[in-house]
Design a protein around this motif. Structure first.
Motif, PDB file in Angstrom:
ATOM      1  N   GLU A 195      -0.511  -5.397  14.716  1.00  0.00           N
ATOM      2  CA  GLU A 195       0.326  -5.783  13.582  1.00  0.00           C
ATOM      3  C   GLU A 195       0.122  -4.825  12.410  1.00  0.00           C
ATOM      4  O   GLU A 195      -0.986  -4.366  12.147  1.00  0.00           O
ATOM      5  CB  GLU A 195      -0.018  -7.199  13.127  1.00  0.00           C
ATOM      6  N   MET A 196       1.208  -4.539  11.694  1.00  0.00           N
ATOM      7  CA  MET A 196       1.162  -3.748  10.470  1.00  0.00           C
ATOM      8  C   MET A 196       2.040  -4.429   9.431  1.00  0.00           C
ATOM      9  O   MET A 196       3.032  -5.064   9.784  1.00  0.00           O
ATOM     10  CB  MET A 196       1.663  -2.321  10.706  1.00  0.00           C
ATOM     11  N   VAL A 197       1.675  -4.284   8.170  1.00  0.00           N
ATOM     12  CA  VAL A 197       2.466  -4.865   7.078  1.00  0.00           C
ATOM     13  C   VAL A 197       2.797  -3.777   6.073  1.00  0.00           C
ATOM     14  O   VAL A 197       1.905  -3.047   5.626  1.00  0.00           O
ATOM     15  CB  VAL A 197       1.713  -6.002   6.363  1.00  0.00           C
ATOM     16  N   ASP A 198       4.069  -3.648   5.729  1.00  0.00           N
ATOM     17  CA  ASP A 198       4.508  -2.765   4.644  1.00  0.00           C
ATOM     18  C   ASP A 198       4.750  -3.611   3.398  1.00  0.00           C
ATOM     19  O   ASP A 198       5.653  -4.458   3.385  1.00  0.00           O
ATOM     20  CB  ASP A 198       5.803  -2.041   5.026  1.00  0.00           C
ATOM     21  N   TYR A 199       3.935  -3.407   2.367  1.00  0.00           N
ATOM     22  CA  TYR A 199       4.158  -4.060   1.080  1.00  0.00           C
ATOM     23  C   TYR A 199       4.970  -3.100   0.221  1.00  0.00           C
ATOM     24  O   TYR A 199       4.503  -2.001  -0.104  1.00  0.00           O
ATOM     25  CB  TYR A 199       2.833  -4.407   0.416  1.00  0.00           C
ATOM     26  N   GLU A 200       6.183  -3.490  -0.135  1.00  0.00           N
ATOM     27  CA  GLU A 200       7.091  -2.608  -0.854  1.00  0.00           C
ATOM     28  C   GLU A 200       7.178  -2.999  -2.328  1.00  0.00           C
ATOM     29  O   GLU A 200       7.263  -4.180  -2.665  1.00  0.00           O
ATOM     30  CB  GLU A 200       8.492  -2.660  -0.232  1.00  0.00           C
ATOM     31  N   LEU A 201       7.153  -2.007  -3.194  1.00  0.00           N
ATOM     32  CA  LEU A 201       7.366  -2.251  -4.622  1.00  0.00           C
ATOM     33  C   LEU A 201       7.977  -1.013  -5.256  1.00  0.00           C
ATOM     34  O   LEU A 201       7.766   0.107  -4.777  1.00  0.00           O
ATOM     35  CB  LEU A 201       6.060  -2.610  -5.330  1.00  0.00           C
ATOM     36  N   ARG A 202       8.716  -1.248  -6.308  1.00  0.00           N
ATOM     37  CA  ARG A 202       9.372  -0.144  -7.017  1.00  0.00           C
ATOM     38  C   ARG A 202       8.495   0.317  -8.168  1.00  0.00           C
ATOM     39  O   ARG A 202       7.943  -0.502  -8.919  1.00  0.00           O
ATOM     40  CB  ARG A 202      10.738  -0.585  -7.549  1.00  0.00           C
ATOM     41  N   ALA A 203       8.360   1.644  -8.312  1.00  0.00           N
ATOM     42  CA  ALA A 203       7.603   2.224  -9.420  1.00  0.00           C
ATOM     43  C   ALA A 203       8.270   3.528  -9.819  1.00  0.00           C
ATOM     44  O   ALA A 203       9.090   4.078  -9.081  1.00  0.00           O
ATOM     45  CB  ALA A 203       6.148   2.454  -9.016  1.00  0.00           C
ATOM     46  N   ASN A 204       7.913   4.024 -10.996  1.00  0.00           N
ATOM     47  CA  ASN A 204       8.558   5.208 -11.550  1.00  0.00           C
ATOM     48  C   ASN A 204       7.628   6.416 -11.543  1.00  0.00           C
ATOM     49  O   ASN A 204       6.396   6.282 -11.629  1.00  0.00           O
ATOM     50  CB  ASN A 204       9.007   4.932 -12.984  1.00  0.00           C
ATOM     51  N   ALA A 205       8.221   7.600 -11.468  1.00  0.00           N
ATOM     52  CA  ALA A 205       7.464   8.844 -11.560  1.00  0.00           C
ATOM     53  C   ALA A 205       6.689   8.871 -12.877  1.00  0.00           C
ATOM     54  O   ALA A 205       7.213   8.511 -13.930  1.00  0.00           O
ATOM     55  CB  ALA A 205       8.401  10.040 -11.477  1.00  0.00           C
ATOM     56  N   GLY A 206       5.423   9.273 -12.817  1.00  0.00           N
ATOM     57  CA  GLY A 206       4.594   9.343 -14.013  1.00  0.00           C
ATOM     58  C   GLY A 206       3.736   8.127 -14.242  1.00  0.00           C
ATOM     59  O   GLY A 206       2.754   8.184 -14.994  1.00  0.00           O
ATOM     60  N   GLN A 207       4.092   6.988 -13.609  1.00  0.00           N
ATOM     61  CA  GLN A 207       3.242   5.818 -13.712  1.00  0.00           C
ATOM     62  C   GLN A 207       1.996   5.998 -12.836  1.00  0.00           C
ATOM     63  O   GLN A 207       1.977   6.816 -11.919  1.00  0.00           O
ATOM     64  CB  GLN A 207       3.998   4.556 -13.287  1.00  0.00           C
ATOM     65  N   VAL A 208       0.967   5.217 -13.121  1.00  0.00           N
ATOM     66  CA  VAL A 208      -0.284   5.299 -12.365  1.00  0.00           C
ATOM     67  C   VAL A 208      -0.386   4.085 -11.442  1.00  0.00           C
ATOM     68  O   VAL A 208      -0.226   2.946 -11.890  1.00  0.00           O
ATOM     69  CB  VAL A 208      -1.505   5.347 -13.300  1.00  0.00           C
ATOM     70  N   MET A 209      -0.649   4.338 -10.167  1.00  0.00           N
ATOM     71  CA  MET A 209      -0.882   3.261  -9.216  1.00  0.00           C
ATOM     72  C   MET A 209      -2.373   3.200  -8.885  1.00  0.00           C
ATOM     73  O   MET A 209      -3.006   4.217  -8.624  1.00  0.00           O
ATOM     74  CB  MET A 209      -0.085   3.468  -7.918  1.00  0.00           C
ATOM     75  N   ASN A 210      -2.905   1.993  -8.930  1.00  0.00           N
ATOM     76  CA  ASN A 210      -4.289   1.756  -8.517  1.00  0.00           C
ATOM     77  C   ASN A 210      -4.246   0.677  -7.449  1.00  0.00           C
ATOM     78  O   ASN A 210      -3.871  -0.461  -7.716  1.00  0.00           O
ATOM     79  CB  ASN A 210      -5.140   1.320  -9.712  1.00  0.00           C
ATOM     80  N   THR A 211      -4.601   1.050  -6.235  1.00  0.00           N
ATOM     81  CA  THR A 211      -4.539   0.126  -5.102  1.00  0.00           C
ATOM     82  C   THR A 211      -5.877   0.117  -4.390  1.00  0.00           C
ATOM     83  O   THR A 211      -6.468   1.174  -4.136  1.00  0.00           O
ATOM     84  CB  THR A 211      -3.443   0.553  -4.103  1.00  0.00           C
TER      85      THR A 211
END
Length: 250
Positions: free
Chosen positions: A54-70
């Protein structure tokens, strides 16, 4: 004679069904979930589990230049996450199995990002179960991406050329063809093609080589270092030397 024809048709039908079944099962192993932040917040925490393939794709919208911390917390030692940039379905910009269980970086593009949670094959084929806690934080304001390269005509790449490479340790360095997709801010995907047609997609984040596309069957050890403006990358017995100019342009 009619009976034998019916038996033959039945056998053929059953054979087709058996061939198609693994494909149908494989498709059902992937599920997609939309990530929604609560009003007034910029983060989400997801607790779930996967089993086997099993695999899960968690999708979210974000903009260029923003910082993602996962970050991914799990007691299962063979469960990881990858991050796929907008428009990508296979090649990851972050590969957890080589880069660890936390990603923090400036996003190169505006669009839908996929955070893919999965189990390594060695554990998946034993049908193991992995519980996990996934935390996603998006911060900062959107900016325009710094990559304005034109594509090389007839290719999906911003630049093509040759870099020093070798497929086996102990052998003298030769050259390999490369094509680079620049995403801005030192983020890029460099596809290297050996003379025998074998390809490697090397992932750069903030000007550093951080991993490679592991969709191929082999999963050799990855390491990278820098010598001035030269990135020296080792993938198993393979060695690549990629200048910063390939990643940034110029």
């Amino acid at each position: 004679m009619i009976l034998r024809k019916k038996q033959l048709l039945t056998t053929l039908f059953m054979s087709v069904c058996l061939l198609q079944t693994p494909m149908l099962m494989a498709a059902s192993d992937m599920r997609t979930e939309q990530v929604q932040f609560k009003k007034g917040t910029s983060s989400a925490v997801i607790s779930s589990s996967i089993k086997g393939y099993e695999m899960v794709d968690y999708e979210l919208r974000a903009n260029a230049g923003q910082v993602m911390n996962t970050s991914l917390a799990t007691k299962h030692g063979a469960t990881y996450f990858n991050i796929l940039a907008p428009g990508e379905n296979e090649t990851a910009m972050f590969v957890g199995s080589t880069s660890g269980q936390q990603f923090e970086g400036v996003l190169p593009k505006t669009g839908i990002y996929k955070i893919r949670v999965y189990m390594m094959r060695s554990a998946a084929r034993r049908n193991e179960v992995a519980s996990y806690r996934l935390e996603i934080i998006i911060s900062g304001k959107a900016t325009k991406t710094t990559s304005h390269d034109a594509k090389v005509v007839g290719t999906p790449y911003h630049a093509t050329g040759k870099i020093p490479c070798t497929a086996m340790s102990g052998q003298p360095m030769g050259t390999c063809q490369f094509g680079v997709k620049r995403q801005g801010n030192g983020n890029a995907l460099v596809t290297v093609t050996h003379n025998n047609g074998k390809k490697r997609v090397i992932i750069f984040q903030n000007g550093r080589a951080t991993g490679y596309d592991q969709s191929q069957a082999d999963h050799p050890k990855f390491s990278s270092s820098k010598d001035s403006d030269l990135n020296i990358i080792k993938i198993g017995s393979e060695r690549y030397e990629i200048p910063d100019a390939v990643v940034y342009g110029g």
